[in-house]
Motif scaffolding. Structure first.
Motif, PDB file in Angstrom:
ATOM      1  N   ALA A  12      12.199 -12.459   2.917  1.00 39.76           N
ATOM      2  CA  ALA A  12      11.066 -12.866   3.751  1.00 39.76           C
ATOM      3  C   ALA A  12       9.911 -11.887   3.648  1.00 39.76           C
ATOM      4  O   ALA A  12       8.748 -12.257   3.855  1.00 39.76           O
ATOM      5  CB  ALA A  12      11.512 -13.015   5.205  1.00 39.76           C
ATOM      6  N   MET A  13      10.207 -10.632   3.332  1.00 38.03           N
ATOM      7  CA  MET A  13       9.173  -9.616   3.192  1.00 38.03           C
ATOM      8  C   MET A  13       8.706  -9.469   1.747  1.00 38.03           C
ATOM      9  O   MET A  13       7.997  -8.516   1.405  1.00 38.03           O
ATOM     10  CB  MET A  13       9.700  -8.279   3.714  1.00 38.03           C
ATOM     11  N   CYS A  14       9.154 -10.421   0.883  1.00 37.46           N
ATOM     12  CA  CYS A  14       8.745 -10.467  -0.537  1.00 37.46           C
ATOM     13  C   CYS A  14       9.125  -9.187  -1.275  1.00 37.46           C
ATOM     14  O   CYS A  14       8.378  -8.698  -2.138  1.00 37.46           O
ATOM     15  CB  CYS A  14       7.246 -10.724  -0.660  1.00 37.46           C
ATOM     16  N   ALA A  46      16.255  -2.212   2.536  1.00 35.10           N
ATOM     17  CA  ALA A  46      15.723  -3.281   3.376  1.00 35.10           C
ATOM     18  C   ALA A  46      15.661  -2.844   4.839  1.00 35.10           C
ATOM     19  O   ALA A  46      14.677  -3.106   5.544  1.00 35.10           O
ATOM     20  CB  ALA A  46      16.573  -4.540   3.232  1.00 35.10           C
ATOM     21  N   PHE A  47      16.726  -2.182   5.304  1.00 37.38           N
ATOM     22  CA  PHE A  47      16.739  -1.714   6.688  1.00 37.38           C
ATOM     23  C   PHE A  47      15.609  -0.722   6.942  1.00 37.38           C
ATOM     24  O   PHE A  47      14.904  -0.810   7.956  1.00 37.38           O
ATOM     25  CB  PHE A  47      18.088  -1.064   7.015  1.00 37.38           C
ATOM     26  N   VAL A  48      15.432   0.236   6.053  1.00 41.66           N
ATOM     27  CA  VAL A  48      14.381   1.229   6.229  1.00 41.66           C
ATOM     28  C   VAL A  48      13.008   0.562   6.231  1.00 41.66           C
ATOM     29  O   VAL A  48      12.134   0.918   7.037  1.00 41.66           O
ATOM     30  CB  VAL A  48      14.472   2.304   5.124  1.00 41.66           C
ATOM     31  N   SER A  49      12.802  -0.430   5.364  1.00 40.84           N
ATOM     32  CA  SER A  49      11.508  -1.124   5.304  1.00 40.84           C
ATOM     33  C   SER A  49      11.224  -1.871   6.606  1.00 40.84           C
ATOM     34  O   SER A  49      10.109  -1.818   7.132  1.00 40.84           O
ATOM     35  CB  SER A  49      11.486  -2.100   4.125  1.00 40.84           C
ATOM     36  N   CYS A  70       8.087  -0.240  13.563  1.00 36.79           N
ATOM     37  CA  CYS A  70       7.485   0.875  14.305  1.00 36.79           C
ATOM     38  C   CYS A  70       5.967   0.902  14.099  1.00 36.79           C
ATOM     39  O   CYS A  70       5.209   1.152  15.048  1.00 36.79           O
ATOM     40  CB  CYS A  70       8.099   2.202  13.861  1.00 36.79           C
ATOM     41  N   GLN A  71       5.514   0.629  12.885  1.00 38.32           N
ATOM     42  CA  GLN A  71       4.083   0.632  12.597  1.00 38.32           C
ATOM     43  C   GLN A  71       3.363  -0.491  13.341  1.00 38.32           C
ATOM     44  O   GLN A  71       2.278  -0.281  13.904  1.00 38.32           O
ATOM     45  CB  GLN A  71       3.849   0.497  11.097  1.00 38.32           C
ATOM     46  N   ALA A  72       3.961  -1.681  13.357  1.00 35.66           N
ATOM     47  CA  ALA A  72       3.332  -2.819  14.032  1.00 35.66           C
ATOM     48  C   ALA A  72       3.215  -2.567  15.536  1.00 35.66           C
ATOM     49  O   ALA A  72       2.174  -2.827  16.154  1.00 35.66           O
ATOM     50  CB  ALA A  72       4.129  -4.090  13.762  1.00 35.66           C
ATOM     51  N   LEU A  81      12.983   7.355   7.914  1.00 33.40           N
ATOM     52  CA  LEU A  81      11.928   6.414   7.535  1.00 33.40           C
ATOM     53  C   LEU A  81      11.055   6.945   6.402  1.00 33.40           C
ATOM     54  O   LEU A  81       9.976   6.417   6.140  1.00 33.40           O
ATOM     55  CB  LEU A  81      11.068   6.077   8.747  1.00 33.40           C
ATOM     56  N   GLY A  82      11.532   7.989   5.770  1.00 33.44           N
ATOM     57  CA  GLY A  82      10.839   8.478   4.578  1.00 33.44           C
ATOM     58  C   GLY A  82       9.672   9.373   4.848  1.00 33.44           C
ATOM     59  O   GLY A  82       8.807   9.548   3.978  1.00 33.44           O
TER      60      GLY A  82
END
Length: 471
Positions: A247-249, A259-262, A268-270, A469-470
């Protein structure tokens, strides 16, 4: 126009109509301002010689007149010449206008509109033109349904040079039979927040209102929510993270850890993007997290938040008092409510590390919304996403009740461990696989976001700096 159908005499005549259907006339001269009001009865007409009361207000002390001398002025004294009108309002028709009248007021910079079309604005006590004409809106299939509204696919079809141009959108129709509160207050709250957050990267792009408050309209940047991808599999399935990646392309070979980290970073950003605008969502949960991508038209990243009707706007004061508690009891911050147990009755929350003390009643505490509300919801949502046993419908409900039990034990024993640690150590924890959280080093991230004490809770800014989260 006057009640008698003729034009009153003054350099400027201004006519407007409020939702209470009270017609106001304001006549302005260089020295005085004349104001009168009267209610319509059917069409706005009156005998030519009818007498109405006008109130005169002087614009300067030198032009001021005693109240007794200027409180009443006959209309006949104002009939001198035909004025130039700034705004025109047609006489109310005997029957309502056709339902599919094309509205182009905003594009044409035309401020005139038909009564009953457009969006009611309480501050203006009147209507503003619709953003989307019902004549151009083609309603499609239902996407989903919530407590207060139903969401549909739709398209806006407009005539352009050489043919038609179609624009895919999502529309929301509010239910008119919501208990405990009139539907329009829910609708107007969400409309106001969406308009306030136009341009915010953390929410779905808002287009506006269709028709006379018929629908709220957004760009269609995706239809898959985090709740949908988690509840389609079973407890042993890892399909949720693969579906989220699609779904996130993301690439087809994306690992579950990536995928979990993304998802975690984008969520969190949104949420943080809303907080920067002075808005707290108050209802962070999987069904309100839309998975998308910049390729699909997302203004930010792979996640945007939807369903903003319960949000608290600290710039305008909307939803900030705490008098009305809006939360999901599964993901809501514990400072928002207390849970009353019915001892001795086996409840539906037994299992997933809880003994089941019985069904619980919730009592709102009246806590004023803070950013910590959303941080807690993000933490529990990430916990559920990382643990496959919590994906099925109802599993997280039981887990939350068990977490509340663990919080009571921690408080009673004054233990020096977190509620999440107490919960994970309880009998039955072997049914859950925490390997993904341990693999990416996100256990401390989730534990920090779900602290029961809001003063100790990790903020979303701190979460974005977490090594998992990098950052």
């Amino acid at each position: 126009p006057s009640p008698s159908g003729t034009t009153r005499t003054a350099p400027t005549v201004l006519c407007c109509c409020s939702v209470r259907m009270t017609v106001m006339f304001a006549v302005t001269t260089p020295s005085c301002r004349f104001v009168a009001s009267f209610p319509p009865a059917g069409t706005v007409t009156a005998p030519r010689g009818a007498s109405h009361t006008w109130r005169v207000r002087s614009r300067s002390a030198s032009a001021a007149m005693p109240t007794s001398a200027c409180s009443k002025v006959p209309l006949s004294s104002l009939r001198q010449r035909r004025p130039r009108l700034r705004l025109t309002q047609p006489t109310f028709p005997a029957s309502p206008p056709p339902p599919l009248m094309v509205h182009r007021a905003l594009e044409k910079k035309d401020t005139s509109y038909q009564v009953g079309f457009g969006s009611y604005d309480a501050e203006m006590d009147g209507y503003v033109p619709a953003d989307v004409s019902l004549a151009t809106l083609k309603k499609g299939d239902k996407v989903g349904e919530g407590s207060f509204g139903t969401v549909f696919r739709a398209s806006i079809v407009e005539d352009v040079e050489g043919g038609e141009q179609s624009r895919e959108v999502i529309i929301k129709e509010y239910k008119k039979n919501v208990r405990g509160r009139d539907w329009f207050s829910f609708y107007s709250d969400e409309r106001a927040i969406c308009r306030r957050l136009v341009g915010c990267t953390g929410v779905a792009p808002f287009i506006g209102v269709a028709g006379s408050d018929a629908y709220l309209v957004w760009e269609n940047i995706g239809e898959t929510t985090l709740g949908a991808v988690m509840e389609t599999g079973d407890a042993a399935s890892e399909a949720a993270l693969k579906a989220a990646a699609a779904a996130m392309c993301m690439e087809s070979d994306t690992t579950d850890a990536a995928a979990f980290v993304s998802v975690a970073r984008a969520l969190c950003q949104a949420t943080r993007a809303m907080h920067i605008e002075g808005v707290v969502h108050r209802d962070i949960k999987p069904d309100n997290v839309l998975l998308t991508s910049t390729k699909a038209g997302s203004p930010g990243g792979g996640v945007v938040l939807i369903d903003l009707g319960g949000a608290a706007d600290f710039d305008t004061g909307q939803g900030c008092s705490g008098d009305e508690a809006i939360f999901d009891p599964v993901y809501g911050a514990p400072e928002q409510f207390t849970r009353t147990r019915k001892s001795g009755i086996a409840g539906g929350f037994a299992g997933l590390f809880g003994g089941g003390k019985g069904d619980a009643g919730l009592t709102a505490t009246g806590a004023v919304p803070t950013e910590a509300f959303d941080a807690f919801g993000v933490g529990l949502l990430l916990l559920r996403l990382a643990v496959p046993a919590l994906h099925p419908t109802g599993a997280m409900d039981r887990a939350r009740a068990a977490l509340d039990d663990a919080a009571e034990r921690v408080e009673e024993e004054a233990a020096g461990r977190s509620v999440l640690q107490e919960w994970r150590a309880a009998p039955g924890s072997e049914s859950c696989d925490f390997a993904l959280l341990d693999k990416v080093g996100a256990w401390s991230l989730v534990e920090g976001l779900t602290q029961w004490d809001p003063e100790q809770r990790m903020t979303l800014s701190e979460a974005l700096e977490h090594p998992a989260l990098g950052k």
